[in-house]
Write a protein that holds these residues in place. Structure first.
Motif, PDB file in Angstrom:
ATOM      1  N   ILE A  11       0.826  -1.207   0.000  1.00 57.73           N
ATOM      2  CA  ILE A  11       0.000   0.000   0.000  1.00 57.73           C
ATOM      3  C   ILE A  11       0.863   1.262   0.000  1.00 57.73           C
ATOM      4  O   ILE A  11       2.030   1.232   0.356  1.00 57.73           O
ATOM      5  CB  ILE A  11      -0.966   0.022   1.205  1.00 57.73           C
ATOM      6  CG1 ILE A  11      -0.199   0.213   2.502  1.00 57.73           C
ATOM      7  CG2 ILE A  11      -1.819  -1.225   1.255  1.00 57.73           C
ATOM      8  CD1 ILE A  11      -1.086   0.543   3.675  1.00 57.73           C
ATOM      9  N   ARG A  57      -6.405   4.961   2.812  1.00 59.16           N
ATOM     10  CA  ARG A  57      -7.759   4.572   2.421  1.00 59.16           C
ATOM     11  C   ARG A  57      -8.221   3.430   3.323  1.00 59.16           C
ATOM     12  O   ARG A  57      -7.412   2.640   3.791  1.00 59.16           O
ATOM     13  CB  ARG A  57      -7.769   4.123   0.962  1.00 59.16           C
ATOM     14  CG  ARG A  57      -7.536   5.245  -0.008  1.00 59.16           C
ATOM     15  CD  ARG A  57      -7.439   4.700  -1.447  1.00 59.16           C
ATOM     16  NE  ARG A  57      -7.073   5.754  -2.351  1.00 59.16           N
ATOM     17  CZ  ARG A  57      -5.816   6.137  -2.610  1.00 59.16           C
ATOM     18  NH1 ARG A  57      -4.801   5.535  -2.037  1.00 59.16           N
ATOM     19  NH2 ARG A  57      -5.586   7.128  -3.449  1.00 59.16           N
ATOM     20  N   LYS A  58      -9.504   3.329   3.525  1.00 55.43           N
ATOM     21  CA  LYS A  58     -10.058   2.292   4.405  1.00 55.43           C
ATOM     22  C   LYS A  58      -9.616   0.904   3.967  1.00 55.43           C
ATOM     23  O   LYS A  58      -9.199   0.087   4.787  1.00 55.43           O
ATOM     24  CB  LYS A  58     -11.595   2.393   4.422  1.00 55.43           C
ATOM     25  CG  LYS A  58     -12.299   1.311   5.195  1.00 55.43           C
ATOM     26  CD  LYS A  58     -12.121   1.467   6.696  1.00 55.43           C
ATOM     27  CE  LYS A  58     -12.988   0.510   7.485  1.00 55.43           C
ATOM     28  NZ  LYS A  58     -12.475  -0.833   7.600  1.00 55.43           N
ATOM     29  N   ARG A  59      -9.644   0.622   2.664  1.00 58.67           N
ATOM     30  CA  ARG A  59      -9.230  -0.711   2.192  1.00 58.67           C
ATOM     31  C   ARG A  59      -7.754  -0.970   2.487  1.00 58.67           C
ATOM     32  O   ARG A  59      -7.362  -2.092   2.768  1.00 58.67           O
ATOM     33  CB  ARG A  59      -9.554  -0.870   0.712  1.00 58.67           C
ATOM     34  CG  ARG A  59      -8.717  -0.007  -0.207  1.00 58.67           C
ATOM     35  CD  ARG A  59      -9.021  -0.275  -1.684  1.00 58.67           C
ATOM     36  NE  ARG A  59      -8.196   0.532  -2.539  1.00 58.67           N
ATOM     37  CZ  ARG A  59      -8.542   1.721  -3.005  1.00 58.67           C
ATOM     38  NH1 ARG A  59      -9.716   2.230  -2.711  1.00 58.67           N
ATOM     39  NH2 ARG A  59      -7.718   2.399  -3.784  1.00 58.67           N
ATOM     40  N   ASP A  60      -6.923   0.076   2.417  1.00 60.89           N
ATOM     41  CA  ASP A  60      -5.498  -0.082   2.730  1.00 60.89           C
ATOM     42  C   ASP A  60      -5.298  -0.274   4.230  1.00 60.89           C
ATOM     43  O   ASP A  60      -4.393  -0.992   4.655  1.00 60.89           O
ATOM     44  CB  ASP A  60      -4.697   1.115   2.225  1.00 60.89           C
ATOM     45  CG  ASP A  60      -4.626   1.147   0.704  1.00 60.89           C
ATOM     46  OD1 ASP A  60      -4.790   0.091   0.070  1.00 60.89           O
ATOM     47  OD2 ASP A  60      -4.398   2.244   0.159  1.00 60.89           O
ATOM     48  N   ASP A  62      -7.336  -1.881   6.122  1.00 63.10           N
ATOM     49  CA  ASP A  62      -7.643  -3.299   6.335  1.00 63.10           C
ATOM     50  C   ASP A  62      -6.426  -4.162   6.020  1.00 63.10           C
ATOM     51  O   ASP A  62      -6.141  -5.140   6.719  1.00 63.10           O
ATOM     52  CB  ASP A  62      -8.841  -3.717   5.479  1.00 63.10           C
ATOM     53  CG  ASP A  62     -10.134  -3.027   5.904  1.00 63.10           C
ATOM     54  OD1 ASP A  62     -10.213  -2.539   7.056  1.00 63.10           O
ATOM     55  OD2 ASP A  62     -11.069  -2.976   5.075  1.00 63.10           O
ATOM     56  N   THR A  63      -5.666  -3.797   4.994  1.00 56.49           N
ATOM     57  CA  THR A  63      -4.427  -4.509   4.664  1.00 56.49           C
ATOM     58  C   THR A  63      -3.397  -4.335   5.781  1.00 56.49           C
ATOM     59  O   THR A  63      -2.743  -5.307   6.186  1.00 56.49           O
ATOM     60  CB  THR A  63      -3.852  -4.011   3.318  1.00 56.49           C
ATOM     61  OG1 THR A  63      -4.822  -4.220   2.297  1.00 56.49           O
ATOM     62  CG2 THR A  63      -2.564  -4.735   2.963  1.00 56.49           C
ATOM     63  N   TYR A  96     -11.097   7.297  12.539  1.00 56.81           N
ATOM     64  CA  TYR A  96     -11.608   7.637  11.218  1.00 56.81           C
ATOM     65  C   TYR A  96     -11.345   9.113  10.945  1.00 56.81           C
ATOM     66  O   TYR A  96     -11.359   9.934  11.858  1.00 56.81           O
ATOM     67  CB  TYR A  96     -13.093   7.317  11.124  1.00 56.81           C
ATOM     68  CG  TYR A  96     -13.355   5.840  11.301  1.00 56.81           C
ATOM     69  CD1 TYR A  96     -12.961   4.937  10.327  1.00 56.81           C
ATOM     70  CD2 TYR A  96     -13.954   5.353  12.452  1.00 56.81           C
ATOM     71  CE1 TYR A  96     -13.167   3.577  10.495  1.00 56.81           C
ATOM     72  CE2 TYR A  96     -14.161   3.990  12.631  1.00 56.81           C
ATOM     73  CZ  TYR A  96     -13.769   3.111  11.649  1.00 56.81           C
ATOM     74  OH  TYR A  96     -13.960   1.763  11.814  1.00 56.81           O
ATOM     75  N   SER A 102     -16.008   6.751   6.154  1.00 57.46           N
ATOM     76  CA  SER A 102     -16.183   5.474   5.464  1.00 57.46           C
ATOM     77  C   SER A 102     -15.079   5.213   4.442  1.00 57.46           C
ATOM     78  O   SER A 102     -15.005   4.126   3.879  1.00 57.46           O
ATOM     79  CB  SER A 102     -17.537   5.429   4.765  1.00 57.46           C
ATOM     80  OG  SER A 102     -17.577   6.385   3.721  1.00 57.46           O
ATOM     81  N   LYS A 103     -14.203   6.197   4.228  1.00 54.84           N
ATOM     82  CA  LYS A 103     -13.204   6.068   3.174  1.00 54.84           C
ATOM     83  C   LYS A 103     -11.757   6.177   3.633  1.00 54.84           C
ATOM     84  O   LYS A 103     -10.854   5.724   2.941  1.00 54.84           O
ATOM     85  CB  LYS A 103     -13.452   7.123   2.103  1.00 54.84           C
ATOM     86  CG  LYS A 103     -14.769   6.959   1.406  1.00 54.84           C
ATOM     87  CD  LYS A 103     -14.971   8.017   0.354  1.00 54.84           C
ATOM     88  CE  LYS A 103     -16.324   7.824  -0.302  1.00 54.84           C
ATOM     89  NZ  LYS A 103     -16.612   8.824  -1.299  1.00 54.84           N
TER      90      LYS A 103
END
Length: 114
Positions: A11, A57-60, A62-63, A96, A102-103
Motif C-alpha cells: 500500500i 484509504r479504508k481498504r489499505d 484493512d491490509t 476515522y 467510510s473512506k
C-alpha cells in the motif's frame, strides 16, 4: 503543507507525519563510588523502531491490520527513498478521518526491525 507518502508492503499512504527513527542504542552510564562508568553493548539495528502517523484509504487500512494481525514482515519505503526490509507493522491506535469516515483512516504506527 507538503503531503509525504510512504509505501508499506503493498500500500501507499495518502500522507505521513511525524516520521521518527529511534535507534536501539544499548549504552548507559552506571554510577559507581567515586565516578561513573559506561556500559556499552553497541547499537543493535534489529531493535530499531520507527514511528509515524499515516492517513490511508479504508481498504489499505484493512491490509495494514492484516499485516499486524498476521505478524507479516513487510518492506517500508520512507519519504527519502530509504528501504526498510523485513519490518513488523504495529498498529498503536487509529481513528476515522472526519468527513471521510467510510473512506479514510488515520493511524499511529510503529515499525520494528527484527
Amino acid at each position: 503543507m507538503v503531503k509525504i507518502h510512504i509505501a508499506i508492503g503493498d500500500i501507499t499512504t495518502l500522507d505521513t507525519e511525524n516520521w521518527q527513527v529511534v535507534p536501539d542504542d544499548r549504552q548507559q552510564t552506571v554510577e559507581i563510588v567515586g565516578g561513573v562508568a559506561v556500559q556499552d553493548f553497541g547499537h543493535v539495528a534489529a531493535g530499531d523502531k520507527i514511528s509515524c502517523t499515516v492517513r490511508v484509504r479504508k481498504r489499505d487500512f484493512d491490509t495494514l491490520v492484516g499485516y499486524w494481525d498476521k505478524r507479516t514482515p513487510v518492506t517500508v519505503t520512507d519519504e527519502a527513498g530509504i528501504v526498510w526490509k523485513n519490518v513488523r507493522v504495529v498498529v498503536k491506535s487509529y481513528e476515522y478521518v472526519p468527513r471521510f469516515s467510510s473512506k479514510a483512516v488515520q493511524a499511529s504506527l510503529e515499525f520494528w526491525r527484527v
